[in-house]
Design a protein around this motif. Structure first.
Motif, PDB file in Angstrom:
ATOM      1  N   VAL A 186      35.759  28.420  34.006  1.00  0.00           N
ATOM      2  CA  VAL A 186      34.641  29.261  34.427  1.00  0.00           C
ATOM      3  C   VAL A 186      34.879  30.678  33.912  1.00  0.00           C
ATOM      4  O   VAL A 186      35.933  31.274  34.163  1.00  0.00           O
ATOM      5  N   ALA A 187      33.904  31.204  33.180  1.00  0.00           N
ATOM      6  CA  ALA A 187      34.039  32.525  32.551  1.00  0.00           C
ATOM      7  C   ALA A 187      32.885  33.420  32.987  1.00  0.00           C
ATOM      8  O   ALA A 187      31.740  32.973  33.054  1.00  0.00           O
ATOM      9  N   PRO A 188      33.170  34.712  33.261  1.00  0.00           N
ATOM     10  CA  PRO A 188      32.119  35.644  33.697  1.00  0.00           C
ATOM     11  C   PRO A 188      31.485  36.381  32.518  1.00  0.00           C
ATOM     12  O   PRO A 188      32.052  37.345  31.998  1.00  0.00           O
ATOM     13  N   GLY A 189      30.313  35.961  32.118  1.00  0.00           N
ATOM     14  CA  GLY A 189      29.666  36.571  30.970  1.00  0.00           C
ATOM     15  C   GLY A 189      29.316  38.030  31.161  1.00  0.00           C
ATOM     16  O   GLY A 189      29.139  38.761  30.182  1.00  0.00           O
ATOM     17  N   ASP A 190      29.217  38.468  32.423  1.00  0.00           N
ATOM     18  CA  ASP A 190      28.849  39.865  32.682  1.00  0.00           C
ATOM     19  C   ASP A 190      30.058  40.763  32.907  1.00  0.00           C
ATOM     20  O   ASP A 190      29.905  41.919  33.302  1.00  0.00           O
ATOM     21  N   TYR A 191      31.257  40.247  32.679  1.00  0.00           N
ATOM     22  CA  TYR A 191      32.486  41.034  32.844  1.00  0.00           C
ATOM     23  C   TYR A 191      33.207  40.973  31.501  1.00  0.00           C
ATOM     24  O   TYR A 191      34.020  40.079  31.263  1.00  0.00           O
ATOM     25  N   PRO A 192      32.914  41.895  30.591  1.00  0.00           N
ATOM     26  CA  PRO A 192      33.348  41.746  29.186  1.00  0.00           C
ATOM     27  C   PRO A 192      34.838  41.512  28.995  1.00  0.00           C
ATOM     28  O   PRO A 192      35.233  40.673  28.172  1.00  0.00           O
ATOM     29  N   GLN A 193      35.695  42.248  29.723  1.00  0.00           N
ATOM     30  CA  GLN A 193      37.130  42.108  29.503  1.00  0.00           C
ATOM     31  C   GLN A 193      37.626  40.719  29.922  1.00  0.00           C
ATOM     32  O   GLN A 193      38.357  40.052  29.179  1.00  0.00           O
ATOM     33  N   ILE A 194      37.239  40.277  31.107  1.00  0.00           N
ATOM     34  CA  ILE A 194      37.688  38.965  31.576  1.00  0.00           C
ATOM     35  C   ILE A 194      37.012  37.849  30.779  1.00  0.00           C
ATOM     36  O   ILE A 194      37.619  36.806  30.512  1.00  0.00           O
ATOM     37  N   GLY A 220      29.900  37.367  40.202  1.00  0.00           N
ATOM     38  CA  GLY A 220      29.680  37.031  41.602  1.00  0.00           C
ATOM     39  C   GLY A 220      29.721  35.532  41.853  1.00  0.00           C
ATOM     40  O   GLY A 220      30.300  35.070  42.837  1.00  0.00           O
ATOM     41  N   THR A 221      29.123  34.769  40.957  1.00  0.00           N
ATOM     42  CA  THR A 221      29.145  33.312  41.096  1.00  0.00           C
ATOM     43  C   THR A 221      30.545  32.766  40.892  1.00  0.00           C
ATOM     44  O   THR A 221      30.974  31.837  41.596  1.00  0.00           O
ATOM     45  N   LEU A 222      31.286  33.336  39.940  1.00  0.00           N
ATOM     46  CA  LEU A 222      32.671  32.909  39.739  1.00  0.00           C
ATOM     47  C   LEU A 222      33.488  33.138  41.003  1.00  0.00           C
ATOM     48  O   LEU A 222      34.268  32.259  41.413  1.00  0.00           O
ATOM     49  N   VAL A 223      33.322  34.300  41.620  1.00  0.00           N
ATOM     50  CA  VAL A 223      34.080  34.615  42.835  1.00  0.00           C
ATOM     51  C   VAL A 223      33.768  33.616  43.944  1.00  0.00           C
ATOM     52  O   VAL A 223      34.659  33.207  44.706  1.00  0.00           O
TER      53      VAL A 223
END
Length: 341
Positions: A186-194, A220-223
């Motif tokens: 699962v990757a956060p597309g809205d968190y560029p570094q992560i 938020g969905t990842l969390v």
């Protein structure tokens, strides 16, 4: 009870959060000192605006629509530095440490052999360049579980992170009995570094021949999803990535990623009695020498069972308008003592 009050009525999750000055708060009459000292609220309101597109955020800073950018994308630092109205500096006192976290409850990462095979393919330099590029002094490798440059830092047993070989990792994966189980990353597309470090792992898993399902979502969905202990077939997950301040990884007593107390551990829920025993022993260490020996044993054991994979650390500059005053260095972003001219 602090310098600012959270205004719940103005909170719009994923878009905006607002704090107002707490007029009942009485700061110490002394200079600010990181997270200590006089924490004087010098502005009426703090408004956080969530802008998921980095280019849009950069433009908002250049045009003056926004005053402060906590984590600007490294690729955009040259653009920001060209603006006479902006300051780009290393405000955070600690490096930002990246990690890859396994879900230890379900296949394939309930198998330590599979975890070790993935670690053998990791090259921290690839991860750090994905975030910080070739920014001068922008990143470093750190192939141990404790913050590099601190008293407990060591690489005892860290040979698994020095293999850096896809072919050897493939062989280790076969020996571990990997049978093609699905890996949900699962990757956060809205968190560029992560998101950047997540994409490095996604590429690595594909090169290893693992059965990858890459889920791109928002932070938020990842969390929310990482709290699920269900198997991947029922909405669970196999791997996630996150970052942490170096300050939080200096000592076993508050090193969350190093806890291996099963259901009470941080997301991923690793369980290893030896790490927990060593952690307790460190608390009872008679002197600094014994504490360091226990830290070396902790690193060695962590590299054997791999509750997570350390991925190195980068220096994360912040950016603010030149009319923002009172900016000070701290281990985390804090807004007391700051105002606008």
């Amino acid at each position: 009870s602090g310098p600012f009050r959270f205004l719940r009525d103005e909170w719009n999750p994923g878009q905006r959060a607002v704090w107002a000055r707490n007029d009942a708060y009485v700061p110490r009459q002394e200079p600010v000192d990181g997270l200590a000292g006089g924490r004087a609220p010098k502005t009426e309101r703090i408004e956080w605006t969530i802008i998921t597109d980095p280019a849009t955020a950069a433009n908002a800073m250049v045009t003056g629509e926004q005053d402060y950018w906590e984590y600007p994308l490294h690729d955009l630092l040259p653009l920001l530095r060209r603006s006479r109205d902006l300051v780009v500096q290393q405000r955070l006192t600690e490096g930002t440490y990246a990690i890859c976290r396994f879900n230890h409850l379900h296949p394939p990462f309930d198998n330590v052999g599979v975890r070790r095979a993935v670690a053998m393919a990791v090259d921290q330099r690839d991860y750090m360049r994905a975030v910080a590029g070739n920014e001068k002094d922008g990143w470093e490798t750190c192939e141990g579980v404790f913050t590099c440059g601190t008293a407990l830092a060591n690489e005892a047993g860290s040979e698994v992170l020095k293999v850096r070989s896809i072919e050897r990792a493939k062989a280790a994966l076969r020996e571990a009995g990997y049978a093609g189980q699905k890996v949900v990353l699962v990757a956060p597309g809205d968190y560029p570094q992560i998101n950047a470090i997540s994409m490095v792992t996604a590429d690595l898993l594909q090169r290893l021949g693992m059965n990858l399902e890459l889920v791109s979502t928002d932070w938020g969905t990842l969390v929310q999803r990482r709290a699920s202990k269900e198997p991947v077939e029922r909405g669970g997950w196999s791997m996630i990535h996150t970052t942490s301040s170096g300050q939080t990884l200096t000592l076993p007593v508050f090193h969350l990623f190093l806890r291996t107390n099963g259901p009470n551990a941080w997301f991923g829920w690793p369980q290893d009695a030896e790490i927990e025993r060593l952690r307790a022993a460190w608390l009872d260490a008679a002197d600094a020498g014994e504490a360091k020996r226990i830290a070396e044993a902790l690193n060695r054991r962590a590299m054997e069972v791999l509750p997570y994979i350390p991925l190195g650390f980068y220096w994360q500059p912040s950016a603010w308008r030149r009319n923002v005053t009172g900016v000070f260095r701290a281990p985390v972003t804090a807004f007391w003592n700051m105002g606008k001219a």
